[in-house]
Design an enzyme around this catalytic site. Structure first.
Site, short mmCIF file in Angstrom:
data_model
loop_
_atom_site.label_atom_id
_atom_site.label_comp_id
_atom_site.label_asym_id
_atom_site.label_seq_id
_atom_site.Cartn_x
_atom_site.Cartn_y
_atom_site.Cartn_z
N ASN A 118 19.10 1.15 -19.25
CA ASN A 118 19.94 2.30 -19.59
C ASN A 118 20.54 2.84 -18.30
O ASN A 118 19.83 3.44 -17.49
CB ASN A 118 19.05 3.36 -20.28
CG ASN A 118 19.77 4.67 -20.52
OD1 ASN A 118 20.98 4.76 -20.37
ND2 ASN A 118 19.01 5.69 -20.90
N TRP A 119 21.82 2.59 -18.11
CA TRP A 119 22.47 3.01 -16.85
C TRP A 119 22.77 4.51 -16.83
O TRP A 119 23.16 5.05 -15.81
CB TRP A 119 23.76 2.22 -16.63
CG TRP A 119 23.52 0.80 -16.18
CD1 TRP A 119 22.33 0.14 -16.10
CD2 TRP A 119 24.52 -0.14 -15.74
NE1 TRP A 119 22.51 -1.14 -15.63
CE2 TRP A 119 23.85 -1.34 -15.40
CE3 TRP A 119 25.91 -0.09 -15.60
CZ2 TRP A 119 24.51 -2.47 -14.93
CZ3 TRP A 119 26.59 -1.22 -15.13
CH2 TRP A 119 25.90 -2.39 -14.79
N LYS A 120 22.63 5.18 -17.98
CA LYS A 120 22.94 6.62 -18.07
C LYS A 120 24.35 6.89 -17.52
O LYS A 120 25.22 6.05 -17.67
CB LYS A 120 21.85 7.43 -17.36
CG LYS A 120 20.45 7.05 -17.84
CD LYS A 120 19.37 7.97 -17.37
CE LYS A 120 18.04 7.50 -17.94
NZ LYS A 120 16.92 8.35 -17.57
N HIS A 164 17.72 9.55 -27.19
CA HIS A 164 17.11 9.63 -25.86
C HIS A 164 16.77 11.10 -25.55
O HIS A 164 17.50 12.01 -25.97
CB HIS A 164 18.08 9.08 -24.80
CG HIS A 164 17.43 8.93 -23.46
ND1 HIS A 164 17.25 9.99 -22.61
CD2 HIS A 164 16.90 7.85 -22.83
CE1 HIS A 164 16.62 9.57 -21.51
NE2 HIS A 164 16.41 8.28 -21.62
N GLU A 185 17.17 12.86 -23.04
CA GLU A 185 18.23 13.62 -22.38
C GLU A 185 19.27 14.09 -23.39
O GLU A 185 19.86 15.17 -23.24
CB GLU A 185 18.86 12.75 -21.26
CG GLU A 185 17.90 12.64 -20.08
CD GLU A 185 18.00 11.36 -19.28
OE1 GLU A 185 19.01 10.63 -19.41
OE2 GLU A 185 17.06 11.09 -18.50
N GLU A 231 8.99 7.10 -24.70
CA GLU A 231 9.34 7.54 -23.35
C GLU A 231 8.82 8.97 -23.12
O GLU A 231 9.51 9.94 -23.48
CB GLU A 231 10.86 7.53 -23.18
CG GLU A 231 11.49 6.17 -23.36
CD GLU A 231 12.81 6.08 -22.63
OE1 GLU A 231 12.93 5.23 -21.75
OE2 GLU A 231 13.71 6.89 -22.92
N GLY A 288 12.34 9.18 -14.76
CA GLY A 288 12.99 9.48 -13.49
C GLY A 288 12.11 10.22 -12.49
O GLY A 288 12.61 10.73 -11.49
N SER A 317 9.92 5.47 -15.67
CA SER A 317 9.51 5.00 -14.33
C SER A 317 8.92 3.60 -14.31
O SER A 317 8.00 3.31 -13.55
CB SER A 317 8.54 6.00 -13.69
OG SER A 317 9.19 7.26 -13.48
N GLY A 351 15.49 2.94 -16.83
CA GLY A 351 16.63 3.71 -16.33
C GLY A 351 16.94 3.29 -14.91
O GLY A 351 17.62 2.28 -14.66
N GLY A 352 16.43 4.05 -13.94
CA GLY A 352 16.77 3.85 -12.53
C GLY A 352 16.67 2.42 -12.04
O GLY A 352 17.58 1.92 -11.35
#
Ligand code: PGA
Length: 248
Positions: A9-11, A93, A95, A163, A169, A208, A229-230
């Site tokens: 997920n590049w957000k 998600h 967010e 999640e 993150g 993470s 993600g990251g």
């Protein structure tokens, strides 16, 4: 055997130059032993889909509106994602739940629209730190699971991602026992609701996930992959995570 999935997920990260990372993944994983999905920002969907055509990597959106079209400024529908070359969408998600007030029933409507479009839905849920510390984790994720999934599903096109919000993150990861507890619970809930079909739905862990912790997380029963993600932004980080999943 359930299918395994490594999803990135590049957000809200990446302009055209980020597509070189996608090329590197396409080259490195032409014979992938698991399903691969990258969800770039909507602005890159068409180019990403073009670039991964015929490869082992599928492309997905990060959200969609539950309706097909209409007066919804700034939104895109599942059909539009599909038209841009996406075959999946992340839905619910944390967010989006936090920043856009998405409720379980709202997420469920989006899941229906994605399944109706013939696409795969990756449905996210997870508890906050306060909820974990007050012993409410299973109750919270159970409620989210029940409310976010429609009664009619296609297990081949539905994925659930656990999640924990406090792990996203932050570099903080639950213990393997904590991950196992939630995944076992979610698996039992899915089977209780959907019978044998519930046993086919892959359960991803997200929060993470990094090259140095992926293998031990994938060794946990009922963990069928990861939503990353990251560490999905750079091929050199995502690639070893994919390899760890293939080896699990
Ligand atoms: P992270 O994000 O891997 O950067 O923690 C996970 C996610 O939000 O899906």
């Amino acid at each position: 055997m359930r299918r395994k999935l490594a999803a990135g997920n590049w957000k809200m990260n990446g302009t055209a130059s980020a597509l070189t990372e996608l090329s590197a993944l396409v080259r490195a994983h032409s014979a992938a032993q698991c399903d691969l999905l990258i969800c770039p920002p909507a602005t890159l969907l068409s180019r990403a889909a073009h670039q991964t055509e015929g490869s082992a990597i599928a492309i997905g959106g990060q959200d969609c509106h539950c309706e097909g079209s209409g007066a919804h400024t700034g939104d895109v529908s599942a059909e539009m994602l599909k038209d841009a070359g996406a075959s999946a969408a992340i839905l619910g998600h944390s967010e989006r739940r936090a920043e856009h007030g998405e409720t379980d029933s709202f997420v469920r409507a989006k899941v229906v629209s994605v399944l109706n479009a013939g696409m795969q839905a990756v449905v996210c849920l997870g508890e906050s730190l306060t909820e974990r510390e007050s012993g409410q984790t299973l109750q919270v994720v159970g409620t989210q699971l029940a409310g976010s999934l429609p009664d009619t599903i296609d297990p081949d096109r539905l994925v659930v991602a656990y999640e924990p919000i406090w792990a996203i993150g932050t570099g903080k990861v639950p213990t393997l026992d904590q991950i196992a507890e939630v995944h076992d619970f979610l698996r039992a809930e899915l089977i209780a609701r959907f019978g044998q079909e519930g046993d086919k739905i892959p359960l991803l862990y997200g929060g993470s996930v990094k090259p140095n912790n992926a293998a031990e997380i994938f060794a946990v029963e009922n963990v069928d992959g990861a939503l990353v993600g990251g560490a999905s932004l750079k091929a050199e980080d995502f690639s070893p995570i994919i390899s760890a999943l293939e080896a699990s």
